[in-house]
Design a protein around this motif. Structure first.
Motif, short mmCIF file in Angstrom:
data_model
loop_
_atom_site.label_atom_id
_atom_site.label_comp_id
_atom_site.label_asym_id
_atom_site.label_seq_id
_atom_site.Cartn_x
_atom_site.Cartn_y
_atom_site.Cartn_z
N ALA A 65 0.83 -1.20 0.00
CA ALA A 65 0.00 0.00 0.00
C ALA A 65 0.87 1.26 0.00
O ALA A 65 0.64 2.20 -0.77
N MET A 66 1.89 1.29 0.85
CA MET A 66 2.70 2.51 0.97
C MET A 66 3.71 2.64 -0.18
O MET A 66 3.87 3.72 -0.76
N GLY A 67 4.41 1.55 -0.50
CA GLY A 67 5.41 1.61 -1.58
C GLY A 67 4.77 2.04 -2.89
O GLY A 67 5.35 2.83 -3.65
N TRP B 28 10.22 -2.83 -8.16
CA TRP B 28 10.30 -4.28 -7.95
C TRP B 28 9.41 -4.64 -6.76
O TRP B 28 9.38 -3.91 -5.76
N ASN B 29 8.69 -5.73 -6.91
CA ASN B 29 7.91 -6.26 -5.79
C ASN B 29 8.02 -7.77 -5.80
O ASN B 29 8.05 -8.40 -6.85
N ARG B 30 8.06 -8.34 -4.60
CA ARG B 30 8.19 -9.81 -4.49
C ARG B 30 7.07 -10.51 -5.27
O ARG B 30 7.31 -11.48 -5.96
N THR B 31 5.86 -10.00 -5.14
CA THR B 31 4.73 -10.52 -5.92
C THR B 31 4.60 -9.62 -7.15
O THR B 31 4.14 -8.49 -7.04
N PRO B 32 5.06 -10.09 -8.32
CA PRO B 32 5.20 -9.19 -9.47
C PRO B 32 3.91 -8.51 -9.91
O PRO B 32 3.95 -7.37 -10.40
N SER B 33 2.75 -9.15 -9.71
CA SER B 33 1.50 -8.56 -10.23
C SER B 33 1.23 -7.17 -9.63
O SER B 33 0.53 -6.35 -10.24
N ARG B 34 1.79 -6.88 -8.46
CA ARG B 34 1.52 -5.58 -7.84
C ARG B 34 2.20 -4.43 -8.59
O ARG B 34 1.95 -3.27 -8.28
N ALA B 35 3.07 -4.76 -9.55
CA ALA B 35 3.75 -3.70 -10.31
C ALA B 35 2.97 -3.29 -11.54
O ALA B 35 3.28 -2.27 -12.16
N GLU C 138 17.36 -8.86 3.95
CA GLU C 138 17.34 -9.99 3.02
C GLU C 138 17.71 -9.53 1.60
O GLU C 138 18.40 -10.25 0.87
N HIS C 139 17.28 -8.32 1.22
CA HIS C 139 17.52 -7.87 -0.16
C HIS C 139 18.74 -6.95 -0.28
O HIS C 139 19.40 -6.96 -1.32
N LEU C 140 19.07 -6.20 0.76
CA LEU C 140 20.22 -5.29 0.66
C LEU C 140 21.55 -6.02 0.79
O LEU C 140 22.49 -5.76 0.04
N THR D 48 11.08 1.69 5.31
CA THR D 48 10.44 0.58 6.02
C THR D 48 10.50 0.87 7.52
O THR D 48 11.55 1.27 8.03
N THR D 49 9.41 0.66 8.23
CA THR D 49 9.42 0.94 9.67
C THR D 49 10.42 0.03 10.38
O THR D 49 10.45 -1.18 10.15
N ALA D 50 11.24 0.65 11.24
CA ALA D 50 12.27 -0.10 11.99
C ALA D 50 12.36 0.50 13.38
O ALA D 50 11.86 1.60 13.62
N1 LIG Z 1 0.48 1.76 5.31
C1 LIG Z 1 0.72 2.77 6.14
O1 LIG Z 1 -0.18 3.51 6.54
C2 LIG Z 1 2.14 3.04 6.59
C3 LIG Z 1 2.42 4.26 7.25
C4 LIG Z 1 3.73 4.52 7.64
C5 LIG Z 1 4.71 3.57 7.44
N2 LIG Z 1 4.41 2.39 6.81
C6 LIG Z 1 5.48 1.40 6.65
O2 LIG Z 1 5.71 1.13 5.27
C7 LIG Z 1 6.13 -0.24 5.15
C8 LIG Z 1 5.25 -0.92 4.12
O3 LIG Z 1 3.92 -0.84 4.58
P1 LIG Z 1 2.68 -1.18 3.63
O4 LIG Z 1 1.50 -0.53 4.24
O5 LIG Z 1 3.01 -0.88 2.21
O6 LIG Z 1 2.59 -2.75 3.87
P2 LIG Z 1 1.98 -3.86 2.92
O7 LIG Z 1 0.89 -3.29 2.05
O8 LIG Z 1 1.68 -5.02 3.80
O9 LIG Z 1 3.19 -4.24 1.97
C9 LIG Z 1 4.32 -4.93 2.45
C10 LIG Z 1 5.32 -4.98 1.34
O10 LIG Z 1 6.48 -5.68 1.80
C11 LIG Z 1 6.75 -6.73 0.87
N3 LIG Z 1 7.46 -7.79 1.57
C12 LIG Z 1 7.12 -8.40 2.74
N4 LIG Z 1 8.05 -9.31 3.08
C13 LIG Z 1 8.98 -9.29 2.09
C14 LIG Z 1 10.18 -9.99 1.85
N5 LIG Z 1 10.64 -10.90 2.72
N6 LIG Z 1 10.88 -9.71 0.73
C15 LIG Z 1 10.42 -8.78 -0.15
N7 LIG Z 1 9.31 -8.08 0.01
C16 LIG Z 1 8.60 -8.33 1.12
C17 LIG Z 1 5.41 -7.13 0.32
O11 LIG Z 1 5.57 -7.86 -0.87
P3 LIG Z 1 4.40 -8.82 -1.42
O12 LIG Z 1 3.49 -7.92 -2.20
O13 LIG Z 1 5.10 -9.81 -2.24
O14 LIG Z 1 3.74 -9.43 -0.21
C18 LIG Z 1 4.81 -5.74 0.09
O15 LIG Z 1 5.34 -5.13 -1.06
C19 LIG Z 1 6.05 -0.89 6.54
O16 LIG Z 1 7.31 -0.90 7.15
C20 LIG Z 1 5.09 0.06 7.26
O17 LIG Z 1 5.31 0.05 8.68
C21 LIG Z 1 3.16 2.11 6.37
#
Ligand SMILES: NC(=O)c1ccc[n+]([C@@H]2O[C@H](COP(=O)([O-])OP(=O)(O)OC[C@H]3O[C@@H](n4cnc5c(N)ncnc54)[C@H](OP(=O)(O)O)[C@@H]3O)[C@@H](O)[C@H]2O)c1
Length: 272
Positions: free
Chosen positions: A17-19, A36-43, A79-81, A97-99
């Motif tokens: 959602a965020m990326g 790039w996304n692990r699940t390619p369809s999201r691109a 894992e990727h870097l 990415t949140t850390a």
């Molecule tokens: N959404 C928000 O409101 C928000 C706000 C502030 C900060 N953030 C931060 O932004 C980051 C992403 O959040 P999001 O909302 O976009 O989450 P999300 O929709 O759940 O997406 C997670 C992403 O991480 C990928 N991913 C997970 N494990 C992976 C792995 N081992 N190797 C490669 N890719 C992997 C997923 O790929 P797949 O598609 O293949 O599963 C997907 O692209 C998080 O750290 C979150 O805390 C989010």
């Protein structure tokens, strides 16, 4: 900023959602984008708007001047870097990415060891806010890279540099979220209390929101008491604050909705 430059080529890894929202903002800003996304369809949606798709994370990391990661957690970033350290030498990486602060510092040490310019970031927005007036993103780490890519970073929302300590952005981010959750806990407790009088949470929301909004102006007034406690004279002394919280706690007990919340406040809040 006068010395900002536009990146020649940006890669975004992670199209959750965020990326995806970050990638959209970069495309709207006219940048050449590889995703790039692990699940390619999201691109797919981004590719139809002009982004190039990389077949592997390594490919996405190797083609760009600026690499932005928005993955799930610290482990997925590592894992990727880590396997791409050689290809990343001399490039700029921004990890959104949140850390935790320690995870960010550890990644900072890894980056320094491999001559990668790293910034860590904390996004203070939900995806629909990216690029809008209320969004802001906190950055820490490589200050020169913040200056260099400031024009790009402003596409996501206001860009705020909070220090060269790699953990600073994460610490500010989590501090702000801690404040938010404390506020939600207060609302939930208050709603339980007013419901015992026949009131509703919905009505309380209309009354509590503007009051708390007005109270946030107290932060700036209260901040010197934390930054420089020696020379601070509290507006409310500790006894006054404790008395007020004690009364609220009694009301919670009387209403049969007692929780730990006010006990915690009594133990943690000095005079303000
Ligand atoms: N959404 C928000 O409101 C928000 C706000 C502030 C900060 N953030 C931060 O932004 C980051 C992403 O959040 P999001 O909302 O976009 O989450 P999300 O929709 O759940 O997406 C997670 C992403 O991480 C990928 N991913 C997970 N494990 C992976 C792995 N081992 N190797 C490669 N890719 C992997 C997923 O790929 P797949 O598609 O293949 O599963 C997907 O692209 C998080 O750290 C979150 O805390 C989010």
């Amino acid at each position: 900023m006068s010395n900002s430059v536009t990146a020649q080529h940006i890669s975004v890894l992670g199209l959750g959602a965020m990326g995806a929202a970050l990638a959209q903002a970069l495309l709207a800003g006219g940048h050449q984008l590889t995703v790039w996304n692990r699940t390619p369809s999201r691109a797919e949606a981004l590719v139809s708007q002009g982004a190039q798709v990389a077949a592997t994370s390594a490919e996405a990391l190797a083609v760009a001047d600026l690499v932005i990661l928005c993955l799930l957690d610290d482990a997925s970033v590592r894992e990727h870097l880590e396997p791409a350290a050689a290809a990343l030498r001399g490039r700029t990486v921004i990890n959104l990415t949140t850390a935790t602060p320690e995870q960010a510092r550890s990644l900072g040490r890894w980056a320094a060891e491999h001559e990668v310019a790293l910034m860590d970031g904390g996004i203070m927005a939900v995806p629909s806010m990216i690029g809008g007036p209320a969004a802001f993103v906190l950055y820490s780490g490589a200050a020169a890279e913040f200056e260099r890519f400031h024009g790009v970073l402003e596409l996501f929302g206001r860009a705020e540099f909070v220090g060269e300590d790699f953990g600073a952005a994460a610490m500010y981010d989590l501090a702000i979220l801690g404040g938010m959750y404390s506020m939600f806990a207060g609302f939930q407790q208050g709603a339980k209390m007013v419901r015992t009088t026949g009131g509703t949470a919905a009505h309380l929301a209309t009354l509590m929101a503007p009051f708390l909004q007005a109270m946030t102006t107290m932060f700036a007034q209260y901040a010197p008491g934390i930054d420089d406690p020696e020379s601070y004279v509290p507006e409310q002394d500790a006894d006054f604050t404790a008395g007020a919280i004690g009364t609220i706690d009694k009301a919670a007990v009387e209403s049969g909705t007692a929780t730990e919340l006010f006990g915690v406040l009594l133990r943690t809040l000095p005079g303000i």
